[in-house]
Design a protein around this motif. Structure first.
Motif, PDB file in Angstrom:
ATOM      1  N   VAL A 135       0.823  -1.212   0.000  1.00  0.00           N
ATOM      2  CA  VAL A 135       0.000   0.000   0.000  1.00  0.00           C
ATOM      3  C   VAL A 135       0.862   1.269   0.000  1.00  0.00           C
ATOM      4  O   VAL A 135       0.892   2.018  -0.984  1.00  0.00           O
ATOM      5  CB  VAL A 135      -0.965   0.018   1.212  1.00  0.00           C
ATOM      6  N   PHE A 136       1.556   1.504   1.097  1.00  0.00           N
ATOM      7  CA  PHE A 136       2.249   2.781   1.263  1.00  0.00           C
ATOM      8  C   PHE A 136       3.483   2.929   0.382  1.00  0.00           C
ATOM      9  O   PHE A 136       3.738   4.020  -0.148  1.00  0.00           O
ATOM     10  CB  PHE A 136       2.628   2.990   2.730  1.00  0.00           C
ATOM     11  N   THR A 137       4.272   1.865   0.207  1.00  0.00           N
ATOM     12  CA  THR A 137       5.483   1.977  -0.602  1.00  0.00           C
ATOM     13  C   THR A 137       5.181   2.294  -2.067  1.00  0.00           C
ATOM     14  O   THR A 137       5.789   3.211  -2.639  1.00  0.00           O
ATOM     15  CB  THR A 137       6.334   0.696  -0.494  1.00  0.00           C
ATOM     16  N   PRO A 138       4.244   1.598  -2.734  1.00  0.00           N
ATOM     17  CA  PRO A 138       3.916   1.980  -4.121  1.00  0.00           C
ATOM     18  C   PRO A 138       3.400   3.418  -4.225  1.00  0.00           C
ATOM     19  O   PRO A 138       3.747   4.140  -5.174  1.00  0.00           O
ATOM     20  CB  PRO A 138       2.828   0.970  -4.512  1.00  0.00           C
ATOM     21  N   MET A 139       2.581   3.854  -3.262  1.00  0.00           N
ATOM     22  CA  MET A 139       2.069   5.222  -3.280  1.00  0.00           C
ATOM     23  C   MET A 139       3.199   6.226  -3.093  1.00  0.00           C
ATOM     24  O   MET A 139       3.250   7.272  -3.776  1.00  0.00           O
ATOM     25  CB  MET A 139       1.022   5.396  -2.178  1.00  0.00           C
ATOM     26  N   THR A 140       4.124   5.932  -2.193  1.00  0.00           N
ATOM     27  CA  THR A 140       5.241   6.834  -1.939  1.00  0.00           C
ATOM     28  C   THR A 140       6.145   6.944  -3.156  1.00  0.00           C
ATOM     29  O   THR A 140       6.572   8.046  -3.527  1.00  0.00           O
ATOM     30  CB  THR A 140       6.068   6.333  -0.725  1.00  0.00           C
ATOM     31  N   GLU A 142       5.389   6.375  -6.325  1.00  0.00           N
ATOM     32  CA  GLU A 142       4.693   7.088  -7.404  1.00  0.00           C
ATOM     33  C   GLU A 142       4.717   8.590  -7.174  1.00  0.00           C
ATOM     34  O   GLU A 142       5.021   9.371  -8.092  1.00  0.00           O
ATOM     35  CB  GLU A 142       3.252   6.605  -7.496  1.00  0.00           C
ATOM     36  N   MET A 143       4.425   9.028  -5.951  1.00  0.00           N
ATOM     37  CA  MET A 143       4.433  10.443  -5.645  1.00  0.00           C
ATOM     38  C   MET A 143       5.845  11.022  -5.731  1.00  0.00           C
ATOM     39  O   MET A 143       6.044  12.150  -6.180  1.00  0.00           O
ATOM     40  CB  MET A 143       3.842  10.677  -4.251  1.00  0.00           C
ATOM     41  N   ARG A 181       1.271  16.104   0.087  1.00  0.00           N
ATOM     42  CA  ARG A 181       0.764  14.743  -0.098  1.00  0.00           C
ATOM     43  C   ARG A 181       1.872  13.714   0.140  1.00  0.00           C
ATOM     44  O   ARG A 181       1.640  12.675   0.776  1.00  0.00           O
ATOM     45  CB  ARG A 181       0.190  14.592  -1.510  1.00  0.00           C
ATOM     46  N   ILE A 185       1.822  10.617   2.967  1.00  0.00           N
ATOM     47  CA  ILE A 185       1.994   9.201   2.644  1.00  0.00           C
ATOM     48  C   ILE A 185       3.259   8.652   3.296  1.00  0.00           C
ATOM     49  O   ILE A 185       3.260   7.560   3.877  1.00  0.00           O
ATOM     50  CB  ILE A 185       2.053   9.003   1.118  1.00  0.00           C
ATOM     51  N   HIS A 186       4.326   9.421   3.212  1.00  0.00           N
ATOM     52  CA  HIS A 186       5.587   8.984   3.801  1.00  0.00           C
ATOM     53  C   HIS A 186       5.460   8.859   5.321  1.00  0.00           C
ATOM     54  O   HIS A 186       6.044   7.956   5.931  1.00  0.00           O
ATOM     55  CB  HIS A 186       6.701   9.975   3.441  1.00  0.00           C
ATOM     56  N   SER A 189       3.720   5.628   6.063  1.00  0.00           N
ATOM     57  CA  SER A 189       4.652   4.523   5.844  1.00  0.00           C
ATOM     58  C   SER A 189       5.633   4.406   7.009  1.00  0.00           C
ATOM     59  O   SER A 189       5.920   3.298   7.485  1.00  0.00           O
ATOM     60  CB  SER A 189       5.422   4.732   4.532  1.00  0.00           C
TER      61      SER A 189
END
Length: 213
Positions: A135-140, A142-143, A181, A185-186, A189
């Motif tokens: 969840v958090f690693t892919p979002m981080t 990408e951002m 953002r 997210i970070h 994580s």
């Protein structure tokens, strides 16, 4: 080839350890579990816990901080984007094996309250590792990549530290929004990673109480 050599060396040291502890083969069985199987399961638990604990300690409190202070920011981010999936995968697998081994040795129906708590700590560490991995690693990541694009337009990112990013964000609303953002997210994580570390830390205290030095 180098990896195989190192792995073979580790196995050789383990074999030497067995030779110096021959009494394990003459110990009494624990219920329906043979002595060798019992020792093997406990060894799997100890090695996987120690690996997860050591890696988590290093990445959380030493490695990441040292790299951030000495690497150009974009280089640091790109390195983290490759390292974190491997890190959370390793910790997750180790927590899963440690929890499974602990649960096998201490079945839920016959486990004490303290043992049930410990199993809960290990399972929670595993769960938080999975949350970070999927969840958090892919979002981080990408951002981070999107923010890097905007920063390159501002001709920043090759410096060490984040001071130029903060200055550019004052005149670039898009970058400021991305920073907000990314920070959120970070932060989630990092919190999830700390929960993993916390579960392992609590289990380390339990294991220390079982030592008979």
């Amino acid at each position: 080839m180098a990896w195989i050599t190192r792995f073979s060396t580790a196995v050789a040291f383990l074999a030497v350890g067995v030779l110096f502890s021959p009494e394990t083969f003459g110990s009494k069985s624990e219920g329906s579990i043979s002595p060798i199987l019992s020792i093997s399961i406990k060894l799997a638990h100890l090695l996987c816990f120690a690996t997860a604990w050591g890696v988590s300690l290093w990445v959380t409190f030493i490695g990441g901080i040292v790299m951030f202070k000495h690497l150009p920011r974009h280089q640091f981010g790109n390195l983290q984007s490759k390292m974190f999936p491997a890190y959370f995968s390793l910790v997750g697998v180790c927590c899963a094996v440690a929890a499974a081994a602990f649960g096998y040795v201490h079945p839920w129906k016959s486990a004490t309250t303290a043992e049930k708590y410990q199993l809960g700590f290990l399972v929670s560490a595993f769960a938080f590792s999975l949350i970070n991995l999927f969840v958090f690693t892919p979002m981080t990541i990408e951002m981070m990549k999107l923010r890097h694009q905007v920063e390159r337009e501002e001709k920043i990112g090759d410096e060490v530290g984040g001071s130029k990013n903060q200055e550019a964000a004052k005149t670039n609303p898009r970058l400021a929004a991305m920073n907000k953002r990314f920070g959120m997210i970070h932060g989630l994580s990092s919190l999830s990673n700390l929960m993993t570390f916390g579960g392992l830390a609590m289990h380390s205290w339990y294991l220390a109480g079982k030592l008979n030095l």
